[in-house]
Write a protein that holds these residues in place. Structure first.
Motif, short mmCIF file in Angstrom:
data_model
loop_
_atom_site.label_atom_id
_atom_site.label_comp_id
_atom_site.label_asym_id
_atom_site.label_seq_id
_atom_site.Cartn_x
_atom_site.Cartn_y
_atom_site.Cartn_z
N PRO A 208 6.96 -4.51 -52.54
CA PRO A 208 7.99 -4.58 -51.74
C PRO A 208 9.30 -5.64 -52.23
O PRO A 208 8.75 -6.46 -53.09
CB PRO A 208 7.41 -5.24 -50.40
N PHE A 209 10.39 -5.38 -51.84
CA PHE A 209 11.31 -6.41 -52.54
C PHE A 209 12.42 -6.71 -51.58
O PHE A 209 12.40 -5.82 -50.29
CB PHE A 209 11.98 -5.84 -53.76
N HIS A 210 13.12 -7.82 -51.55
CA HIS A 210 14.39 -8.10 -50.76
C HIS A 210 15.57 -7.00 -51.21
O HIS A 210 15.94 -7.35 -52.30
CB HIS A 210 14.82 -9.48 -50.78
N CYS A 211 16.29 -6.23 -50.44
CA CYS A 211 17.45 -5.61 -50.59
C CYS A 211 18.61 -6.32 -50.49
O CYS A 211 19.06 -7.14 -49.66
CB CYS A 211 17.43 -4.36 -49.95
N GLY A 212 19.81 -6.31 -51.32
CA GLY A 212 20.79 -6.77 -51.18
C GLY A 212 21.99 -5.97 -51.54
O GLY A 212 22.98 -6.15 -51.90
N CYS A 213 21.77 -4.62 -50.92
CA CYS A 213 22.70 -3.66 -51.09
C CYS A 213 24.10 -3.82 -50.30
O CYS A 213 25.23 -3.36 -50.71
CB CYS A 213 22.10 -2.17 -50.90
N GLY A 214 24.08 -4.62 -49.23
CA GLY A 214 25.38 -4.65 -48.55
C GLY A 214 25.44 -3.79 -47.70
O GLY A 214 26.72 -3.85 -46.86
N ALA A 215 24.89 -2.80 -47.21
CA ALA A 215 25.16 -1.74 -46.33
C ALA A 215 24.91 -2.51 -44.92
O ALA A 215 24.38 -3.38 -44.72
CB ALA A 215 23.87 -0.54 -46.70
#
Ligand SMILES: [Zn+2]
Length: 158
Positions: A115-122
């Motif tokens: 698992p990871f932290h998403c920073g896609c900005g959606a």
């Protein structure tokens, strides 16, 4: 230079990613996900079915890896421009030349190995991305039209 593929692997400050080399129409087939099948997920594998995960050959040199397993460089996005169906990556909407190509890992993965932290900005970014089983009811509904068939069975049991 013309290229028979509509994508290339590009190095960025945050790592390698897949980038469109020309405009790709909505619904177009982008690539075939090729690799070996195994029963357990890893950091880069993509889930094709219950207990079926496709993995790249980690013995390959970097250039061979990029040529044979370009899908290994696909990053996650919560509102992506591509989707996986079976072993094919399709454009979910029109993709412009130079755009990064992404897909939503939670539309194939039941529960991810890393698992990871998403920073896609959606607007509806998941934050922590862990796999479909960890999504709430609204997040599952939002993905209902594009999730892999093996995730349909998860919905009924949740
Ligand atoms: Zn996100």
């Amino acid at each position: 230079m013309t290229c028979r593929f509509a994508y290339t692997v590009r190095d960025t400050q945050s790592g390698a990613c897949l980038v469109a080399t020309r405009d790709i129409a909505r619904g177009a087939r982008i690539l075939l996900i090729d690799g070996r099948l195994q029963r357990h997920p890893t950091r880069y594998s993509i889930q094709l079915d219950i207990d079926v995960h496709i993995e790249c050959d980690s013995e390959l040199e970097s250039s061979e890896m990029r040529a044979r397993h370009p899908w290994r460089f696909l990053n996650h996005a919560c509102n992506p421009n591509a989707r996986v169906y079976g072993r094919i990556l399709f454009a979910r909407r029109a993709i412009g030349a130079g755009d990064e190509i992404t897909f939503d890992y939670t539309t194939t993965e039941i529960s991810m190995a890393e698992p990871f932290h998403c920073g896609c900005g959606a607007a509806k970014c998941l934050g922590l991305v862990r796999g479909f089983v960890h999504l709430d009811a609204a997040q599952r509904r939002a993905r209902a039209a594009r999730i892999a068939p093996h995730l349909q069975s998860v919905i009924g049991s949740a």
